[in-house]
Design a protein around this motif. Structure first.
Motif, short mmCIF file in Angstrom:
data_model
loop_
_atom_site.label_atom_id
_atom_site.label_comp_id
_atom_site.label_asym_id
_atom_site.label_seq_id
_atom_site.Cartn_x
_atom_site.Cartn_y
_atom_site.Cartn_z
N SER A 9 -15.79 -9.96 11.61
CA SER A 9 -16.36 -10.78 12.69
C SER A 9 -15.57 -12.07 12.87
O SER A 9 -15.35 -12.53 14.01
CB SER A 9 -17.83 -11.08 12.40
N LEU A 10 -15.12 -12.67 11.77
CA LEU A 10 -14.32 -13.87 11.86
C LEU A 10 -12.97 -13.60 12.52
O LEU A 10 -12.47 -14.42 13.30
CB LEU A 10 -14.11 -14.47 10.47
N CYS A 11 -12.37 -12.45 12.22
CA CYS A 11 -11.08 -12.10 12.81
C CYS A 11 -11.21 -11.85 14.32
O CYS A 11 -10.37 -12.29 15.12
CB CYS A 11 -10.51 -10.87 12.12
N ILE A 12 -12.26 -11.17 14.72
CA ILE A 12 -12.47 -10.90 16.14
C ILE A 12 -12.75 -12.20 16.89
O ILE A 12 -12.20 -12.46 17.96
CB ILE A 12 -13.63 -9.89 16.32
N GLU A 13 -13.59 -13.04 16.29
CA GLU A 13 -13.95 -14.31 16.92
C GLU A 13 -12.75 -15.24 17.09
O GLU A 13 -12.63 -15.96 18.09
CB GLU A 13 -15.02 -15.00 16.07
N ASN A 14 -11.83 -15.22 16.12
CA ASN A 14 -10.70 -16.16 16.12
C ASN A 14 -9.36 -15.51 16.46
O ASN A 14 -8.32 -16.15 16.34
CB ASN A 14 -10.61 -16.83 14.75
N ASP A 15 -9.39 -14.24 16.87
CA ASP A 15 -8.17 -13.50 17.22
C ASP A 15 -7.15 -13.52 16.08
O ASP A 15 -6.00 -13.92 16.23
CB ASP A 15 -7.53 -14.06 18.50
N VAL A 16 -7.60 -13.05 14.92
CA VAL A 16 -6.79 -13.02 13.71
C VAL A 16 -6.52 -11.56 13.32
O VAL A 16 -7.39 -10.71 13.44
CB VAL A 16 -7.51 -13.76 12.56
N LEU A 17 -5.31 -11.29 12.83
CA LEU A 17 -4.95 -9.95 12.36
C LEU A 17 -5.37 -9.77 10.90
O LEU A 17 -5.60 -10.75 10.19
CB LEU A 17 -3.44 -9.74 12.47
N VAL A 18 -5.45 -8.51 10.47
CA VAL A 18 -5.67 -8.20 9.06
C VAL A 18 -4.56 -7.27 8.58
O VAL A 18 -4.28 -6.26 9.22
CB VAL A 18 -7.04 -7.53 8.82
N PHE A 19 -3.93 -7.63 7.48
CA PHE A 19 -2.98 -6.75 6.80
C PHE A 19 -3.69 -6.26 5.55
O PHE A 19 -3.94 -7.03 4.62
CB PHE A 19 -1.70 -7.51 6.42
N SER A 20 -4.04 -4.99 5.52
CA SER A 20 -4.90 -4.46 4.46
C SER A 20 -4.13 -3.53 3.52
O SER A 20 -3.70 -2.44 3.90
CB SER A 20 -6.08 -3.71 5.08
N ASP A 21 -3.95 -4.00 2.28
CA ASP A 21 -3.25 -3.24 1.24
C ASP A 21 -4.29 -2.39 0.52
O ASP A 21 -5.16 -2.91 -0.18
CB ASP A 21 -2.58 -4.24 0.29
N GLU A 22 -4.18 -1.06 0.66
CA GLU A 22 -5.20 -0.15 0.13
C GLU A 22 -4.60 0.90 -0.81
O GLU A 22 -5.04 2.05 -0.85
CB GLU A 22 -5.96 0.49 1.29
N VAL A 23 -3.62 0.50 -1.61
CA VAL A 23 -2.93 1.46 -2.46
C VAL A 23 -3.82 2.08 -3.54
O VAL A 23 -3.52 3.15 -4.07
CB VAL A 23 -1.67 0.86 -3.13
N TYR A 24 -4.92 1.41 -3.86
CA TYR A 24 -5.81 1.93 -4.91
C TYR A 24 -7.06 2.58 -4.31
O TYR A 24 -8.09 2.71 -4.98
CB TYR A 24 -6.22 0.81 -5.87
N ASP A 25 -6.99 3.02 -3.05
CA ASP A 25 -8.19 3.52 -2.38
C ASP A 25 -8.79 4.75 -3.05
O ASP A 25 -10.00 4.98 -2.98
CB ASP A 25 -7.91 3.80 -0.90
N LYS A 26 -7.97 5.55 -3.74
CA LYS A 26 -8.50 6.75 -4.41
C LYS A 26 -8.96 6.46 -5.84
O LYS A 26 -9.44 7.35 -6.53
CB LYS A 26 -7.43 7.85 -4.42
N LEU A 27 -8.81 5.20 -6.26
CA LEU A 27 -9.29 4.81 -7.59
C LEU A 27 -10.47 3.86 -7.41
O LEU A 27 -10.47 2.71 -7.84
CB LEU A 27 -8.16 4.14 -8.38
N ALA A 28 -11.48 4.35 -6.72
CA ALA A 28 -12.72 3.62 -6.48
C ALA A 28 -13.81 4.28 -7.31
O ALA A 28 -14.13 5.45 -7.08
CB ALA A 28 -13.06 3.64 -5.00
N PHE A 29 -14.39 3.55 -8.26
CA PHE A 29 -15.27 4.16 -9.24
C PHE A 29 -16.76 3.94 -9.00
O PHE A 29 -17.57 4.81 -9.28
CB PHE A 29 -14.91 3.64 -10.64
#
Length: 458
Positions: A256-276
């Motif tokens: 919501s903050l990014c949409i409100e302020n026109d900010v990008l997100v760079f999302s590093d998700e290399v551990y997405d399959k190691l979610a316990f």
């Protein structure tokens, strides 16, 4: 007559110092016109010693002078960064025969079906440059996996860029989309390449510190940090080094903050399959976020093939363009046969990922229970293959770096000091990070060493 002085090292068993002396005599005898054409560079590389002090100069034959030990050269934007802590600790581990629970690479190999796919690709002649943004089959496999994980349908030809590991995906994203002076917000502690790459881009870095015990997002602090100059937030979930996973509520707040302020997100998700302990959520899948998000991932962590360096960035075309332009002038293309094998890996059945989580859960239990038994204060880890602990109950060192050096030299176990992952190192002085991406025998041996040689302060 002009003599051409080009040499190769003779096949003789001689000491580097003797070799250096002989090469000087030979060069003087035949009048070799340039030091760089003789044997000195090879001999000097073999020996770190020199007969000329750092603050003195040497004389050439023609009377001119030179400094045989010139100062190291580095651009100002990188001069604050030292040799990576991973290299330092791994070198100490080798020197002292310590069990390495520091650097995050497995001491076991990846699955055979993926390695066989790489071998077959090499045999099939798939060994020349790949298409810059990825082998078509891998781009399609990434799109298929992303749809299964997030429900998002992406165009493999326009929205996926294959890179040399996630580290290059991070670099291509930052260098392709960040201008000098742009503000980028990091959540500390953070993977060390983030700050270095942002410095290369000339960005202004703002840090938001995640504090133990739960490393929760400080929402009001984030709101205050965002300004009209904020270009992007760099997010890592599951989070290295803490093992934190950002909750849906936290991600919704960031979105919501990014949409409100026109900010990008760079999302590093290399551990997405190691979610316990909870499901991984890609922030790109939240309403209104795909169009302003670059999602970065890689093969190495999920398939225990960190040396292959196969990564990717997923972004809408208007963002992918900048990523691809930077990528084209960083590496241009990634290893071709490994890309074909990566496509086979990403099409693994869901049972592979289920078994992966079970295996790592067992390893995590060995390390966490062992660290608690030793006497560390252990903080929760919901994802990744890292655990962060407070080392101060032992009272053996003033800070995390000293403690890790003590742990290596006196106990024989390697951990990583976390202060290097903060903009203000003081914030991480009491924390160290262990990894459990090792076989169970190694983890148990490390725990036993700590039980035998590390004692809590009374």
């Amino acid at each position: 007559m002009q003599i051409q002085c080009t040499w190769t090292r003779p096949q003789l068993r001689v000491k580097p110092s003797t070799f250096l002396t002989l090469s000087k005599q030979i060069r003087r005898r035949i009048g070799c016109p340039s030091k760089t054409q003789g044997l000195i560079p090879i001999a000097a590389a073999m020996s770190t010693s020199t007969t000329t002090p750092d603050n003195q100069v040497a004389s050439n034959k023609d009377g001119s002078t030179h400094n045989p030990n010139p100062p190291l050269q580095i651009a100002k934007r990188l001069e604050k960064f030292k040799t990576t802590i991973f290299t330092q600790m791994s070198n100490l581990a080798v020197k002292h025969g310590a069990i390495n629970l520091g650097q995050g690479f497995p001491n076991f190999d990846g699955p055979d079906f993926v390695k066989e796919a790489a071998i077959q690709a090499v045999k099939d002649g798939k060994n020349q440059y790949a298409r810059g943004y990825g082998v078509p089959d891998l781009n399609s496999a990434i799109a298929e996996r992303f749809k299964k994980d997030t429900g998002l349908v992406v165009d493999p030809e326009k929205e996926i860029t294959v890179t040399s590991g996630c580290t290059e995906a991070i670099a291509a994203t930052i260098l392709g989309l960040i201008n000098p002076g742009d503000e980028v917000i990091l959540f500390a502690p953070f993977y060390d390449s983030y700050e270095a790459t942002l410095s290369m881009a000339g960005a202004k870095v703002k840090g938001i510190t995640l504090c133990p015990p739960d490393f929760a997002l400080p929402i009001e602090e984030l709101k205050s940090a965002i300004s009209k100059n904020t270009r992007a937030i760099l997010l890592n979930t599951p989070h290295n080094p803490t093992g934190k996973m950002f909750t849906r509520e936290e991600l919704n707040t960031i979105a919501s903050l990014c949409i409100e302020n026109d900010v990008l997100v760079f999302s590093d998700e290399v551990y997405d399959k190691l979610a316990f302990e909870m499901d991984h959520i890609s922030i790109a899948s939240l309403p209104g976020m795909y169009e302003r998000t670059v999602t970065m991932n890689s093969l190495g962590k999920t398939f225990s093939l960190t040396g292959w360096k196969i990564g990717w960035a997923i972004a809408p075309p208007h963002l992918a363009w900048g990523v691809r332009q930077a990528h084209a002038f960083l590496t241009f293309a990634t290893s071709t046969p490994m890309q074909w094998a990566a496509a086979a890996a990403l099409r693994a059945p869901d049972s592979y990922y289920e078994e992966l989580r079970r295996d790592y859960n067992a390893k995590k239990a060995i390390l966490v229970e062992g660290l608690k038994a030793v006497g560390f204060k252990v903080y929760p880890s919901s994802g990744t293959y890292f655990v962060v602990v407070d080392h101060t109950p032992f009272g053996v060192a003033n800070d995390d770096i000293q403690f890790c050096e003590y742990l290596i030299k006196e106990v024989g176990v390697v951990a990583i000091p976390t202060s290097v992952f903060y903009l203000n190192p003081e914030e991480g002085k009491n924390l160290v990070r262990f990894t459990f991406c090792k076989d169970e025998a190694t983890l148990r041996a490390a725990v036993e060493r700590m039980k035998e040689k590390l004692f809590r302060r009374k």
